[in-house]
Design an enzyme around this catalytic site. Structure first.
Site, PDB file in Angstrom:
ATOM      1  N   ASP A   7      45.655  35.525  33.171  1.00  8.83           N
ATOM      2  CA  ASP A   7      44.270  35.719  33.602  1.00  8.83           C
ATOM      3  C   ASP A   7      43.779  34.591  34.497  1.00  8.83           C
ATOM      4  O   ASP A   7      44.312  33.474  34.454  1.00  8.83           O
ATOM      5  CB  ASP A   7      43.332  35.741  32.383  1.00  8.83           C
ATOM      6  CG  ASP A   7      43.456  36.992  31.547  1.00  8.83           C
ATOM      7  OD1 ASP A   7      44.427  37.739  31.739  1.00  8.83           O
ATOM      8  OD2 ASP A   7      42.582  37.200  30.695  1.00  8.83           O
ATOM      9  N   ASP A   8      42.713  34.895  35.220  1.00 12.06           N
ATOM     10  CA  ASP A   8      41.868  33.911  35.933  1.00 12.06           C
ATOM     11  C   ASP A   8      42.433  33.422  37.250  1.00 12.06           C
ATOM     12  O   ASP A   8      41.764  32.672  37.961  1.00 12.06           O
ATOM     13  CB  ASP A   8      41.532  32.681  35.070  1.00 12.06           C
ATOM     14  CG  ASP A   8      40.718  33.023  33.837  1.00 12.06           C
ATOM     15  OD1 ASP A   8      40.347  34.203  33.684  1.00 12.06           O
ATOM     16  OD2 ASP A   8      40.455  32.121  33.033  1.00 12.06           O
ATOM     17  N   HIS A  57      39.886  41.386  36.775  1.00 16.83           N
ATOM     18  CA  HIS A  57      39.284  40.452  35.804  1.00 16.83           C
ATOM     19  C   HIS A  57      37.892  40.025  36.293  1.00 16.83           C
ATOM     20  O   HIS A  57      37.480  38.897  36.076  1.00 16.83           O
ATOM     21  CB  HIS A  57      40.218  39.248  35.616  1.00 16.83           C
ATOM     22  CG  HIS A  57      39.938  38.427  34.378  1.00 16.83           C
ATOM     23  ND1 HIS A  57      39.794  38.988  33.125  1.00 16.83           N
ATOM     24  CD2 HIS A  57      39.811  37.085  34.196  1.00 16.83           C
ATOM     25  CE1 HIS A  57      39.576  38.010  32.238  1.00 16.83           C
ATOM     26  NE2 HIS A  57      39.588  36.855  32.863  1.00 16.83           N
ATOM     27  N   HIS A  61      34.468  36.029  37.246  1.00 14.45           N
ATOM     28  CA  HIS A  61      34.604  35.732  35.812  1.00 14.45           C
ATOM     29  C   HIS A  61      33.277  35.879  35.080  1.00 14.45           C
ATOM     30  O   HIS A  61      32.888  35.035  34.268  1.00 14.45           O
ATOM     31  CB  HIS A  61      35.205  34.329  35.592  1.00 14.45           C
ATOM     32  CG  HIS A  61      35.971  34.230  34.308  1.00 14.45           C
ATOM     33  ND1 HIS A  61      35.414  33.759  33.138  1.00 14.45           N
ATOM     34  CD2 HIS A  61      37.247  34.564  33.993  1.00 14.45           C
ATOM     35  CE1 HIS A  61      36.323  33.799  32.161  1.00 14.45           C
ATOM     36  NE2 HIS A  61      37.449  34.286  32.659  1.00 14.45           N
ATOM     37  N   HIS A 148      47.079  32.125  31.002  1.00  9.07           N
ATOM     38  CA  HIS A 148      46.253  31.911  32.195  1.00  9.07           C
ATOM     39  C   HIS A 148      47.074  31.169  33.242  1.00  9.07           C
ATOM     40  O   HIS A 148      47.627  30.110  32.940  1.00  9.07           O
ATOM     41  CB  HIS A 148      45.009  31.081  31.843  1.00  9.07           C
ATOM     42  CG  HIS A 148      44.112  31.767  30.847  1.00  9.07           C
ATOM     43  ND1 HIS A 148      44.415  31.807  29.505  1.00  9.07           N
ATOM     44  CD2 HIS A 148      42.957  32.450  31.016  1.00  9.07           C
ATOM     45  CE1 HIS A 148      43.452  32.497  28.884  1.00  9.07           C
ATOM     46  NE2 HIS A 148      42.562  32.901  29.773  1.00  9.07           N
TER      47      HIS A 148
END
Length: 195
Positions: A7-8, A57, A61, A148
């Site tokens: 993620d991210d 995603h 954020h 991540h």
């Protein structure tokens, strides 16, 4: 089968993870933040071309349970557009930041919501050894692993996790591949593993 998810990103560390996946013939799913996609477009394109899955995603954020319907829609559509501009294909799965969802999020995002069954807490520990043990000591068939690709420690952990899983007999597949073999997915439904 195991679905490794990151993620991210994308970030400066994503290429190292892709190198490791490529070396061992594995795939992963990258839940990207839309505003980062154009900066790292070559990395997103490489991941996609390797057969990795690019998931949504949100654009920056945003915790979707704390914003309006219109903001949820714009966060999803802006990221879909950013990814489609690079790969030619919009994401078909999404992960809400923080894993936060409610009935409005479920009915608005227009795709399956992918959570996880193993949380490495890599963002908190920034420690590659604890990330490695969180995966290799707990993994089961059908797991979705949360990591991540923003952190160098996670890229380092991936150097051990990826060959470690393969040596245990796991195939490293995308969320979509695992879902297809285990009954499919539906829009607005939350999934944390495929067993």
């Amino acid at each position: 089968m195991v679905a490794l998810t990151y993620d991210d990103g994308p970030s400066q560390y994503t290429s190292s993870i892709l190198d490791t996946l490529e070396k061992y013939g594995g795939k992963a799913t990258f839940f990207v933040v839309g505003e980062r996609v154009s900066t790292y477009s070559s990395i997103v394109k490489r991941a996609y071309n390797m057969g990795c899955q690019i998931g949504n995603h949100t654009y920056n954020h945003t915790i979707l349970t704390s914003v309006s319907l219109a903001v949820i829609q714009s966060q999803i559509s802006a990221t879909n557009t950013a990814v489609k501009n690079v790969t030619g294909v919009a994401p078909t799965v999404m992960r809400p930041p923080g894993g936060s969802y409610n009935s409005t999020v479920k009915s608005t995002v227009g795709m399956p919501i992918i959570l996880w069954s193993i949380d490495t807490l890599d963002w908190k520990t920034r420690n590659s050894a604890s990330t490695v043990s969180a995966v290799l000591n707990n993994v089961k068939d059908g797991d979705i692993v949360l990591m991540h690709d923003l952190y160098s420690a996670t890229a380092t952990a991936s150097l051990t996790i990826i060959p470690g899983l393969i040596s245990k007999g796991y195939q490293l597949v995308t969320v979509e591949e695992m879902a297809l073999l285990r009954g499919g997915m539906s829009n607005g439904v939350v999934y944390s593993a495929f067993r």
